[in-house]
Design a protein around this motif. Sequence first.
Motif, mmCIF file in Angstrom:
data_model
loop_
_atom_site.group_PDB
_atom_site.id
_atom_site.type_symbol
_atom_site.label_atom_id
_atom_site.label_comp_id
_atom_site.label_asym_id
_atom_site.label_seq_id
_atom_site.Cartn_x
_atom_site.Cartn_y
_atom_site.Cartn_z
ATOM 1 N N LYS A 42 -26.423 19.826 -11.701
ATOM 2 C CA LYS A 42 -25.931 19.032 -13.241
ATOM 3 C C LYS A 42 -24.505 18.860 -13.059
ATOM 4 O O LYS A 42 -23.896 18.073 -13.570
ATOM 5 N N ASN A 47 -35.636 12.121 -9.605
ATOM 6 C CA ASN A 47 -34.830 12.438 -10.775
ATOM 7 C C ASN A 47 -34.322 11.360 -11.689
ATOM 8 O O ASN A 47 -34.344 10.074 -11.191
ATOM 9 N N TYR A 48 -33.959 11.794 -12.586
ATOM 10 C CA TYR A 48 -33.486 10.595 -13.582
ATOM 11 C C TYR A 48 -32.391 9.777 -12.970
ATOM 12 O O TYR A 48 -31.455 10.203 -12.198
ATOM 13 N N GLU A 102 -34.277 10.225 -19.905
ATOM 14 C CA GLU A 102 -34.058 11.272 -20.758
ATOM 15 C C GLU A 102 -34.382 11.315 -22.153
ATOM 16 O O GLU A 102 -34.513 12.290 -22.681
ATOM 17 N N GLN A 145 -37.335 17.388 -11.045
ATOM 18 C CA GLN A 145 -36.035 17.769 -10.976
ATOM 19 C C GLN A 145 -35.923 19.214 -10.182
ATOM 20 O O GLN A 145 -34.712 19.301 -9.949
ATOM 21 N N THR A 187 -34.790 18.106 -5.613
ATOM 22 C CA THR A 187 -33.844 17.441 -5.424
ATOM 23 C C THR A 187 -32.989 17.721 -3.901
ATOM 24 O O THR A 187 -32.838 18.762 -3.687
#
Length: 790
Positions: free
Chosen positions: A481, A532-533, A551, A610, A613
Motif C-alpha cells: 500500500k 488487485n484494484y 474500492e 489482494q 500480488t
Amino acid sequence: MFKNHFKIALRFLKKNKLFTFINLLGLSIALAVSFIIVLYVVNEKSYNTCHTNRKQVYSVISYDKIGQDKQNGTPFILAETLKDEFPEVIAASNMRRTRLSIKSQDETIRSTAQCTNDEIFQIFTIPFKWGNPDNGFLAKPDAIVLSESLSQKLFGEKNPVGQTLTAVINSKDENLTITGVYNDLPENSSLQAECFVNNQWGINSLNKIFRTNRAGRNWRIEHWSTWVLLDKNADVKSIEAQMPDFLVNHLGEHWAGRENFLFHSLKDYYLHSSDITNIWSKLGNYKNVRLFSIIALLVVLAAIFNYIILSTAISSQRAKEIGIRKTNGADNRLLEKQFIGESFLVALTSLPFALLLAWLALPAAGKLFNTELHIIGSNVWLYIVLYLFLAMFVGVASGVYSASYLSRIRVIDVLKKQTNINPAKLSLRSVLVVCQLVIFCSFVASAFIVRSQYQFSLKKDMGYKSDNVFLVPVYRNIPYKPFMDKLKSNPNIINAGGTNNSLPATGCGSISGVPCDNNPDKRIKLETLSVNYNFLETMGITPLEGRLFSEEFGNDVNCVVLNETAVKQLGITDPIGKSTMGKPIIGVVKDFNIFSVQNEIPPIAIDLNQNQTRQIAIAYKPGTRNLVFDELERYWDELMPDIKFRCMDIQDLYVQLYSSEKRLGTIISISALFTAIISALGLLGLTLFDTRCKTKEVGIKKALGGSRKDIILTLGKSNLILVLVSNVFSIPISYFVINKWLESYTYRTPIHFWIFILTGVLTLLITFITIGWQSWKSASMNPVEALRFE
C-alpha cells in the motif's frame, strides 16, 4: 598393399591441393556443426540414464477429465495407498521441494531440499558416501541427508554423519541430525536436491497453508509429486485401468468422474512432459532434439554431395592413372578400395579441425540452444563412438559412388580420350548440385518464415496495453500500500495495479468442471486471473458490460469478471447480476490473450485477490520512461533499501516469451550460412574444373569473335539453370515443413510468396559471386594461351 594405397592417396591429395582444401574445409564445417548438435542430442537423450531402474520408475500424474489437463501434483496419501493396494508397487514415495537456510558459523547457506521418505533411495539410484542405510536415512523427523558438495561447504572433507546443524525451515530454527552424505546427483538427472529431509516438514507447511492438521491424509490437497517403483513384470496399462475404481473407493463417485491417475515413465520424463504442469524439474524438448538432428544430417549430406561432385569433376585427371593401373592388372574392387580409402583419409584428416571448430563454437552454441553444452563424464565413450562413427560414415558415404564410378572407367575410353563425356556422370552431378542448393534454399526460406513469425508474435495485438507499461516484481514482505500511494502521487504515472500473474502469463490457475448456464450437465474449464484494484484499467482492459473491480464497492472480493469467450461457452445471456462458481458476475470484458500467440483465447474468470500480488503493472505517460524509472527506483529504495529494485517493460517480457522462436530462426540461419559456404566451395571447385576442361573451347570461340559476355554466359548457364531448378523444388518442401511448424500457433504469420522469390534471388547472387570471377577470368584469357593449353 595398405601402405601402397596410403602413399597413392597422399600423392593424389598433395597434387590436387584445391580439391583437398575444398573437401577438407567443407567436411570440417559439416562435422563441426554435427558434433555440436550430437553433443546436444546425446546430453538431452541421456537424461535419467544414471538411474538403474528407470524403466520401472513412474511418476503418478493427476489427469483432469473435464479440462483434459495433466499435472504433477498429487495427494500425500496416494503413495502409501498405492503400495498397500497394488502388489506390483515395490516402493512408493512422495516429494515436495522446500527451501532451507542452514546456519554455518557466521554465514547462512541457502539450499534446495526435497521432503520425502527412505523409499526414494530405493526408487532412484543415489550412491552414498557416508551413512548406514540399514538405520534409515530419513526415519526420524529431525533427520537430514546432505549432498557431498553441501557437506563440503559446511564441514570440509570430514565425515559429518551424526552431527547436528541448525536450519531455518518453515520460518523456524530447527536442529537437524545428519544421517548420511550422498554423491552429488548427475546433472542429467531429473531428480535434483542439495539435501533430503523428512516429509513431515512438507506436511507441516501444507497444514499451515490450508489451516488444517490433516494435510497428510486429505485427498484434495494435491501438492506432492508421487513416484513408484514397479515390479519388472508389472503391466502399467492394467494398473491404470484400475484407477477409476481406486478413485471411487477413496474419493467417491463425484470426484472419480472428474479425475484420474496416469503413470508416466521416468525414461520419458525429461523429453516427453511438455503437456504436464507443475513439474519443478528441468525439462527438455523432444521436438527440438528431432529438428536439430535433421539439421545436422542435412548439413552433413551437403558436404557428402560436395565430395562426390568434385570427385566426379576431377575424374578426367585420374583417367590415365586408372588406365595404367588396369593395364597392369588392377581390378575394379581394388580400385574401389583405393578411392574409398582416399575419401576416408580426407574425413579423418578433417576430424581434428572439426573438433577444434566445435570447441571454439561451444559457448555461442550453448546460448543458441539455451542450455549449457559441455562434456558429461558418463557420456564420454558415447561421444567418442558417435564422433568417430560420424567421421567414418562421411568418409565412406562420400567415397562409395566416386569409387564405383572411377573404378569403372574403361581403358579403351582412356585411349580414345572419352572420359569426359559420360551423360550419366553429368546427370548425377547435376542432381547432387540441385540437392545441395535445395537444402540451402529450404534453410533460407525457413529462417525467413521463423523470423517473420517471431516479429508477428512481438507485434500482435493481444487485447491489452503493451506500450508504456512497467512490470515490477513484488515480494511477500514488500509494503504494497505505501508503494502504491507513492505511485498515485506521481503525475507521470497514469495508473497502477497488482496481479498474481503478468500479461502475457506463462502459467495460470484454472477451475475445471464449471457448469454451463444453459446446460448444467455440460462443464467447461476456466482460466483464472487474480488481480488487485486498477490492474485491468492499467492494462487498458475495459468492460463491454457492467463494471470492473472498484474500492467503492466493499464486496467485490466475492465477485467475478468474465471475458467474452467465458460468457459464450457458459451459455449465459444477460450475465450482469447472474452467478457462476457461486460468485456474482459484475462485468464482461473484451477478449484478450492471457497466454502467447500459440494459444487460443480461453474462457477467463477474473477475481479480486489482494493477498497474492506478485507483480505491479505501472502505466506511464509517453515520453517519460526514463524519468519514471528513476523515480520508481527512488521510491523502492526509500521503502525497501535491502531489496534490489527490478523492473521490465512488457516488450521485454514478449522477447523472453518468444525467445525460442528467435533462437530457432538464428540456428536455421547459421545452418543456411554453413550450407551456403559448403555449396559455394563445391560450385567454385566445379567451375574451376569445368573451365579447365573447356579452355580450348573458350579459346576457339574467342578466336572466332565470341564476346566476353557470350563466353561468361556459356560457362555459367548450366549452373544458373541448376539454381533455378533447385529453387523450384525447394518451394513445396519449405512450404510443407514450415506450415507443419506453424500449425502449433493459433495466431500465425502468412507464408508470403515473396519469401521464396527473395530466397531465389539470394541463391542466384551467391552463385554469381562464386562462379562469376572464375568465368570472367576464363573469358578474358588470351586465345593463343587457351589454344596452347594441354
